[in-house]
Write a protein that holds these residues in place. Structure first.
Motif, PDB file in Angstrom:
ATOM      1  N   GLY A  22      41.322  46.812  46.992  1.00 41.57           N
ATOM      2  CA  GLY A  22      42.467  45.962  47.291  1.00 41.57           C
ATOM      3  C   GLY A  22      42.204  44.508  46.959  1.00 41.57           C
ATOM      4  O   GLY A  22      43.059  43.814  46.408  1.00 41.57           O
ATOM      5  N   LEU A  23      41.004  44.018  47.288  1.00 43.48           N
ATOM      6  CA  LEU A  23      40.667  42.627  46.997  1.00 43.48           C
ATOM      7  C   LEU A  23      40.622  42.371  45.492  1.00 43.48           C
ATOM      8  O   LEU A  23      41.033  41.303  45.030  1.00 43.48           O
ATOM      9  N   LEU A  24      40.120  43.330  44.735  1.00 40.63           N
ATOM     10  CA  LEU A  24      40.091  43.166  43.280  1.00 40.63           C
ATOM     11  C   LEU A  24      41.506  43.050  42.712  1.00 40.63           C
ATOM     12  O   LEU A  24      41.762  42.258  41.800  1.00 40.63           O
ATOM     13  N   ILE A  25      42.419  43.848  43.253  1.00 41.16           N
ATOM     14  CA  ILE A  25      43.817  43.765  42.816  1.00 41.16           C
ATOM     15  C   ILE A  25      44.394  42.388  43.138  1.00 41.16           C
ATOM     16  O   ILE A  25      45.095  41.780  42.325  1.00 41.16           O
ATOM     17  N   LEU A  26      44.069  41.891  44.320  1.00 41.89           N
ATOM     18  CA  LEU A  26      44.610  40.601  44.750  1.00 41.89           C
ATOM     19  C   LEU A  26      43.994  39.428  43.999  1.00 41.89           C
ATOM     20  O   LEU A  26      44.587  38.346  43.942  1.00 41.89           O
ATOM     21  N   LEU A  27      42.813  39.632  43.430  1.00 43.31           N
ATOM     22  CA  LEU A  27      42.153  38.553  42.693  1.00 43.31           C
ATOM     23  C   LEU A  27      42.726  38.348  41.292  1.00 43.31           C
ATOM     24  O   LEU A  27      42.459  37.324  40.671  1.00 43.31           O
ATOM     25  N   VAL A  28      43.506  39.291  40.814  1.00 48.31           N
ATOM     26  CA  VAL A  28      44.044  39.194  39.447  1.00 48.31           C
ATOM     27  C   VAL A  28      44.812  37.894  39.216  1.00 48.31           C
ATOM     28  O   VAL A  28      44.579  37.200  38.220  1.00 48.31           O
ATOM     29  N   PRO A  29      45.728  37.482  40.126  1.00 46.32           N
ATOM     30  CA  PRO A  29      46.449  36.223  39.873  1.00 46.32           C
ATOM     31  C   PRO A  29      45.573  34.985  39.997  1.00 46.32           C
ATOM     32  O   PRO A  29      45.947  33.912  39.518  1.00 46.32           O
ATOM     33  N   ILE A  30      44.408  35.132  40.637  1.00 44.32           N
ATOM     34  CA  ILE A  30      43.541  33.974  40.878  1.00 44.32           C
ATOM     35  C   ILE A  30      42.592  33.727  39.715  1.00 44.32           C
ATOM     36  O   ILE A  30      42.124  32.601  39.513  1.00 44.32           O
ATOM     37  N   ILE A  31      42.298  34.768  38.934  1.00 45.99           N
ATOM     38  CA  ILE A  31      41.299  34.662  37.871  1.00 45.99           C
ATOM     39  C   ILE A  31      41.624  33.537  36.895  1.00 45.99           C
ATOM     40  O   ILE A  31      40.746  32.796  36.451  1.00 45.99           O
ATOM     41  N   GLY A  32      42.894  33.360  36.569  1.00 44.76           N
ATOM     42  CA  GLY A  32      43.279  32.347  35.591  1.00 44.76           C
ATOM     43  C   GLY A  32      43.109  30.917  36.080  1.00 44.76           C
ATOM     44  O   GLY A  32      42.863  30.012  35.274  1.00 44.76           O
TER      45      GLY A  32
END
Length: 268
Positions: free
Chosen positions: A210-220
């Motif tokens: 779940g955390l990996l999914i939520l990190l997607v918008p933060i990576i950029g």
């Protein structure tokens, strides 16, 4: 026994329907809180394809926005976003019934859902565009899934534990205070009569997913995300102690930073 179960289940369902009907009246009401206008503007920007933490300023974790964005894409209105919040809070009521029933029997489940549905705070948060209600609902779902996991046999046991970890991650990804649900979940899983290590491991893996999914918008934009999600709240707390002078200083710094950022983009 079965007759009593049916009575409590149908009674809890009636409470849920009554809650839904009473809340539906508020879906198309005027803006009920300052945050609603701010969040509404954020959803409008996201619907246009603007990236979060870049051109879209967000002080709440991305889970809140991306959980409700599909509702806004279907119908571009504040009422559709409130409907998404209401559905999540209804899931929270269902989870409350499950927990109450597992802990105190059929009557306990009915009393638990009745108390939640008639709570003025829960009633308010269920149709206002804020992250508090959805995060609480997801936390409740996570705890209920953990309780079901320790009482289930076979492959469903692992699936429920993983779902509990996933729901907890989404709760935290909606509002950070959702992390407090990790305590009852840990107590439940560690208190299992057997296979507790496996249950905890599977739940942790679900949470990591779940955390990996939520990190997607933060990576950029990790630095911008940190400033918006963490620093902005810390500074807001500081202003309560240092007065208007510090507030004006932060405002001037933010304006200068924004001006230079826009200038750099224009020259590109």
């Amino acid at each position: 026994m079965m007759a009593r179960l049916r009575v409590s289940t149908w009674s809890a369902l009636a409470v849920g329907i009554g809650f839904l009907l009473s809340e539906a009246i508020m879906l198309d009401a005027r803006i009920r809180d300052y945050d609603e206008g701010v969040y509404w503007a954020t959803f409008r920007a996201l619907a246009r394809g603007e990236p979060m933490f870049s051109t879209v300023f967000a002080t709440s974790p991305p889970g809140f926005f991306y959980a409700l964005l599909p509702f806004y894409l279907v119908v571009h209105s504040l009422a559709s976003l409130r409907a998404g919040v209401l559905l999540l809070c209804l899931a929270g009521l269902a989870a409350t019934y499950v927990m109450g029933r597992l802990l105190a029997g059929n009557l306990g489940g009915l009393v638990a859902v009745l108390l939640s549905a008639t709570s003025s705070v829960y009633w308010h948060e269920s149709t206002v565009l804020q992250a508090d209600g959805p995060s609480l609902a997801l936390s409740t779902v996570a705890v209920a899934l953990a309780m079901l996991a320790v009482r289930t046999e076979g492959r469903g046991r692992d699936a429920l534990a993983a779902a509990a970890g996933l729901a907890l991650a989404f709760s935290v990804g909606t509002k950070f205070f959702g992390v407090v649900a990790a305590v009852p979940i840990a107590i439940v899983l560690l208190g299992a009569s057997r296979g507790r290590a496996r249950l905890v491991t599977v739940a942790v893996l679900g949470g990591v997913l779940g955390l990996l999914i939520l990190l997607v918008p933060i990576i950029g934009s990790p630095q911008a995300a940190y400033k918006q999600l963490i620093v902005s709240h810390l500074r807001a707390g500081e202003l309560a102690h240092f007065g208007i002078g510090r507030n004006l200083s932060y405002s001037a710094t933010s304006c200068r930073s924004r001006r230079w950022d826009l200038s750099a983009r224009w020259w590109r």
